[in-house]
Motif scaffolding. Structure first.
Motif, mmCIF file in Angstrom:
data_model
loop_
_atom_site.group_PDB
_atom_site.id
_atom_site.type_symbol
_atom_site.label_atom_id
_atom_site.label_comp_id
_atom_site.label_asym_id
_atom_site.label_seq_id
_atom_site.Cartn_x
_atom_site.Cartn_y
_atom_site.Cartn_z
ATOM 1 N N PRO A 170 0.911 -1.233 0.048
ATOM 2 C CA PRO A 170 -0.022 -0.122 0.083
ATOM 3 C C PRO A 170 0.888 1.248 0.178
ATOM 4 C CG PRO A 170 -0.277 -1.327 1.836
ATOM 5 C CD PRO A 170 0.754 -1.963 1.245
ATOM 6 N N PRO A 171 0.447 2.107 -0.792
ATOM 7 C CA PRO A 171 1.225 3.487 -0.836
ATOM 8 C C PRO A 171 1.492 4.078 0.542
ATOM 9 C CG PRO A 171 -0.474 3.601 -2.363
ATOM 10 C CD PRO A 171 -0.358 2.295 -1.879
ATOM 11 N N SER A 172 0.644 3.891 1.475
ATOM 12 C CA SER A 172 0.837 4.511 2.823
ATOM 13 C C SER A 172 2.225 3.919 3.748
ATOM 14 C CB SER A 172 -0.161 4.311 3.812
ATOM 15 O OG SER A 172 -0.556 3.004 3.950
ATOM 16 N N THR A 173 2.875 2.582 3.027
ATOM 17 C CA THR A 173 3.935 2.065 3.681
ATOM 18 C C THR A 173 5.376 2.446 3.207
ATOM 19 O OG1 THR A 173 3.810 0.333 2.076
ATOM 20 C CG2 THR A 173 2.505 0.085 4.213
ATOM 21 N N PRO A 180 7.378 8.817 -0.501
ATOM 22 C CA PRO A 180 6.973 9.364 -1.827
ATOM 23 C C PRO A 180 8.002 8.872 -2.795
ATOM 24 C CG PRO A 180 6.739 11.204 -0.289
ATOM 25 C CD PRO A 180 7.384 9.892 0.446
#
Length: 63
Positions: free
Chosen positions: A19-22, A25
């Protein structure tokens, strides 16, 4: 174990997406295709075509 940034359209089957949250950027990614002098031209052309098709022809020509 390793983590690799890769376009969804180029990722081999069976890879897990985090998941991008892990992740921190990620900046823009560029591809540069360079063939070896001894490489089979037909294979290089086919591979280049495949990559361009999978990323929507958004690659600029090699320099």
């Amino acid at each position: 174990m390793g983590i690799m940034v890769e376009s969804r359209s180029l990722a081999p089957a069976g890879r897990r997406e985090l998941p991008p949250s892990t992740l921190p950027p990620i900046e823009d990614v560029e591809f540069i295709l360079v063939s070896a002098p001894f490489a089979d031209r037909a294979s290089v052309t086919a591979f280049t075509r495949l990559i361009r098709e999978r990323v929507g022809n958004s690659l600029s020509p090699s320099r």
